[in-house]
Design a protein around this motif. Structure first.
Motif, PDB file in Angstrom:
ATOM      1  N   ALA A 218       0.863  -1.178   0.000  1.00 47.18           N
ATOM      2  CA  ALA A 218       0.000   0.000   0.000  1.00 47.18           C
ATOM      3  C   ALA A 218       0.902   1.232   0.000  1.00 47.18           C
ATOM      4  N   ALA A 219       0.619   2.145  -0.901  1.00 48.08           N
ATOM      5  CA  ALA A 219       1.441   3.354  -1.020  1.00 48.08           C
ATOM      6  C   ALA A 219       0.964   4.424  -0.052  1.00 48.08           C
ATOM      7  N   ASP A 220       1.914   5.105   0.565  1.00 47.37           N
ATOM      8  CA  ASP A 220       1.580   6.317   1.310  1.00 47.37           C
ATOM      9  C   ASP A 220       1.953   7.513   0.426  1.00 47.37           C
ATOM     10  N   GLU A 221       1.764   8.705   0.954  1.00 46.67           N
ATOM     11  CA  GLU A 221       2.012   9.894   0.140  1.00 46.67           C
ATOM     12  C   GLU A 221       3.477  10.033  -0.237  1.00 46.67           C
ATOM     13  N   ASP A 222       4.380   9.660   0.646  1.00 48.03           N
ATOM     14  CA  ASP A 222       5.809   9.761   0.329  1.00 48.03           C
ATOM     15  C   ASP A 222       6.181   8.841  -0.836  1.00 48.03           C
ATOM     16  N   LEU A 223       5.657   7.624  -0.818  1.00 48.69           N
ATOM     17  CA  LEU A 223       5.953   6.697  -1.913  1.00 48.69           C
ATOM     18  C   LEU A 223       5.319   7.188  -3.207  1.00 48.69           C
TER      19      LEU A 223
END
Length: 205
Positions: free
Chosen positions: A52-57
């Protein structure tokens, strides 16, 4: 049809089917869906189906995509690049530096397997624990492999109206990334010819 990770990343900017351009990486949720859709291509690198991607990724992926699309634009030159970002391409030196820096974030070590009565095989093992680092490094290495391989010479920017995709030519006369783009391009040409004929007839009367 063969798929390449580098091309899949570049294609997260695409025609939305309604005259505009959409970006699959606009949100962390969209980035997550894209990562999980690449699970087969990322097998052996990261468990993409579970990521799952967060905003940084998401931001990392967008910045890497900028570098990839700038290098794709160089690869298709002197033909024009995709119209999606032709006026805001990352400078080539910056794109190369970014790609190489991200690729180098993951340390990989070669390992050889040699089962009894079989030929030896080699594989690379990661020494990186963070799957997000492994993900962007794998995408960078895939881009390096793609642009240093034979498919680079077959890379094209689709010239169909409103299309912003890059594609790899599968046969010598291919002009567009998919049949629907070819249909749209032929329709546009027909319309232009009709306009020219109509305007010409009006002028001569």
């Amino acid at each position: 049809m063969e798929r390449w990770l580098a091309l899949e990343l570049a294609s997260t900017v695409r025609h939305d089917g309604d005259g505009g351009v959409t970006d699959d990486l606009t949100t962390a949720h969209g980035a997550t869906r894209w990562i999980q859709a690449q699970a087969d291509l990322l097998a052996g690198h990261v468990p993409a189906g579970e990521m799952a991607a967060d905003e940084d990724l998401r931001i990392e992926l967008v910045e890497l995509r900028r570098a990839v699309r700038a290098l794709f634009a160089r690869a298709v030159s002197p033909a024009p690049p995709s119209s999606a970002d032709a006026r805001q391409l990352m400078p080539i030196d910056e794109a190369l530096a970014h790609l190489n820096t991200v690729a180098a974030r993951e340390t990989v070590v070669p390992q050889m397997d040699w089962p009894p009565d079989e030929a030896p095989t080699a594989r690379l093992l990661s020494a990186e624990n963070d799957p997000r680092v492994r993900l962007v490094a794998a995408l960078s290495r895939a881009t390096i492999d793609f642009l240093s391989g034979p498919q680079r010479t077959r890379l094209r920017a689709c010239s169909a109206p409103r299309c912003v995709r890059y594609f790899v030519k599968s046969h010598g006369r291919q002009e567009w990334c998919k049949p629907s783009c070819g249909n749209r391009a032929r329709a546009a040409r027909h319309y232009r010819r009709q306009r020219v004929a109509t305007d010409g007839g009006s002028t001569s009367s």
